[in-house]
Design a protein around this motif. Structure first.
Motif, short mmCIF file in Angstrom:
data_model
loop_
_atom_site.label_atom_id
_atom_site.label_comp_id
_atom_site.label_asym_id
_atom_site.label_seq_id
_atom_site.Cartn_x
_atom_site.Cartn_y
_atom_site.Cartn_z
N ASN A 96 0.91 -1.25 -0.05
CA ASN A 96 -0.12 -0.16 0.01
C ASN A 96 0.80 1.18 -0.04
O ASN A 96 1.83 1.30 0.64
N VAL A 97 0.47 2.17 -0.79
CA VAL A 97 1.21 3.73 -0.77
C VAL A 97 0.05 4.66 -0.66
O VAL A 97 -1.17 4.14 -1.11
N VAL A 98 0.40 5.82 0.08
CA VAL A 98 -0.55 7.02 -0.02
C VAL A 98 0.14 8.08 -0.50
O VAL A 98 1.37 8.50 -0.45
N ARG A 99 -0.49 8.52 -1.65
CA ARG A 99 0.02 9.67 -2.57
C ARG A 99 -1.11 10.74 -2.44
O ARG A 99 -2.09 10.50 -3.07
N PHE A 100 -0.72 11.71 -2.02
CA PHE A 100 -1.66 12.93 -2.11
C PHE A 100 -3.01 12.72 -1.53
O PHE A 100 -3.93 12.88 -2.23
N GLY A 101 -2.93 11.83 -0.30
CA GLY A 101 -4.21 11.55 0.27
C GLY A 101 -4.80 10.36 -0.25
O GLY A 101 -5.76 9.91 0.47
N ARG A 102 -4.38 9.91 -1.25
CA ARG A 102 -4.88 8.58 -1.83
C ARG A 102 -4.29 7.33 -1.75
O ARG A 102 -3.01 7.30 -1.82
N ALA A 103 -5.00 6.21 -1.51
CA ALA A 103 -4.42 5.02 -1.02
C ALA A 103 -4.51 4.21 -2.58
O ALA A 103 -5.35 4.24 -3.09
N TYR A 104 -3.32 3.48 -2.62
CA TYR A 104 -3.19 2.63 -3.87
C TYR A 104 -2.67 1.25 -3.20
O TYR A 104 -1.97 1.08 -2.32
N TRP A 105 -3.23 0.19 -3.83
CA TRP A 105 -2.88 -1.35 -3.48
C TRP A 105 -2.25 -2.06 -4.60
O TRP A 105 -2.68 -1.81 -5.79
N GLY A 106 -1.60 -2.91 -4.22
CA GLY A 106 -1.28 -4.14 -5.11
C GLY A 106 -2.31 -5.27 -5.15
O GLY A 106 -3.17 -5.09 -4.53
N GLN A 107 -1.93 -6.34 -6.00
CA GLN A 107 -2.90 -7.20 -6.04
C GLN A 107 -2.93 -8.29 -5.12
O GLN A 107 -3.72 -9.12 -5.03
N GLY A 108 -1.96 -8.28 -4.10
CA GLY A 108 -1.58 -9.31 -3.11
C GLY A 108 -0.70 -10.40 -3.43
O GLY A 108 -0.52 -10.85 -4.67
N THR A 109 -0.09 -10.93 -2.54
CA THR A 109 0.70 -12.07 -2.57
C THR A 109 0.55 -13.10 -1.38
O THR A 109 0.38 -12.30 -0.45
N GLN A 110 0.29 -14.20 -1.83
CA GLN A 110 0.11 -15.19 -0.52
C GLN A 110 1.04 -15.54 0.05
O GLN A 110 2.18 -16.04 -0.42
N VAL A 111 1.08 -15.67 1.29
CA VAL A 111 1.84 -16.06 2.23
C VAL A 111 1.21 -17.19 3.11
O VAL A 111 0.22 -16.81 3.70
N THR A 112 1.78 -18.43 3.06
CA THR A 112 1.07 -19.62 3.80
C THR A 112 2.43 -20.38 4.71
O THR A 112 3.49 -20.75 4.20
N VAL A 113 2.11 -20.44 6.09
CA VAL A 113 3.17 -20.94 6.88
C VAL A 113 2.53 -22.25 7.48
O VAL A 113 1.32 -22.22 8.03
N SER A 114 3.09 -23.34 7.12
CA SER A 114 2.65 -24.55 7.74
C SER A 114 3.20 -24.91 9.18
O SER A 114 4.35 -24.29 9.23
N SER A 115 2.60 -25.91 9.85
CA SER A 115 2.89 -26.03 11.05
C SER A 115 3.96 -27.36 11.05
O SER A 115 4.00 -28.06 10.30
#
Length: 115
Positions: A96-115
């Protein structure tokens, strides 16, 4: 427009580490804050860490001491080093970044942690 592209997610065992990266392109000047959020299944998106242009960082209590955010304002990248991961860290991570008061988002990346 501002485009954000995340990379570095994946599957890791508990106790392991991952490093997420986010590249910011387009109109990437005037960015005040860069950060990472995550969203686990059935839960709301939550703030993980932020870094200002002056290098001031902020972390959620759940990741303090384990995660480190870093940013390169010249290269327009923001990274998240995640150590000592546990299954509760499993989520989709968003840049996420905030530029001139507006937020922008990436598409996301999955993180999976196995026990």
């Amino acid at each position: 427009q501002v485009q954000l592209v995340e990379s570095g997610g994946g599957l890791v065992q508990a106790g392991g580490s991952l490093r997420l990266s986010c590249a910011v392109s387009g109109r990437n000047f005037g960015i005040n804050v860069m950060g990472w959020y995550r969203q686990a299944p059935g839960k709301e998106r939550e703030l993980i860490a932020t870094i200002t242009g002056g290098g001031i960082t902020n972390y959620a209590d759940s990741v303090k001491g384990r995660f480190t955010i870093s940013g390169d304002n010249a290269k327009k990248t923001v990274n998240l080093q995640m150590n000592n991961l546990n299954p509760e860290d499993t989520a989709v991570y968003f840049c996420n970044v905030v530029r001139f008061g507006r937020a922008y988002w990436g598409q996301g990346t999955q993180v999976t942690v196995s026990s």
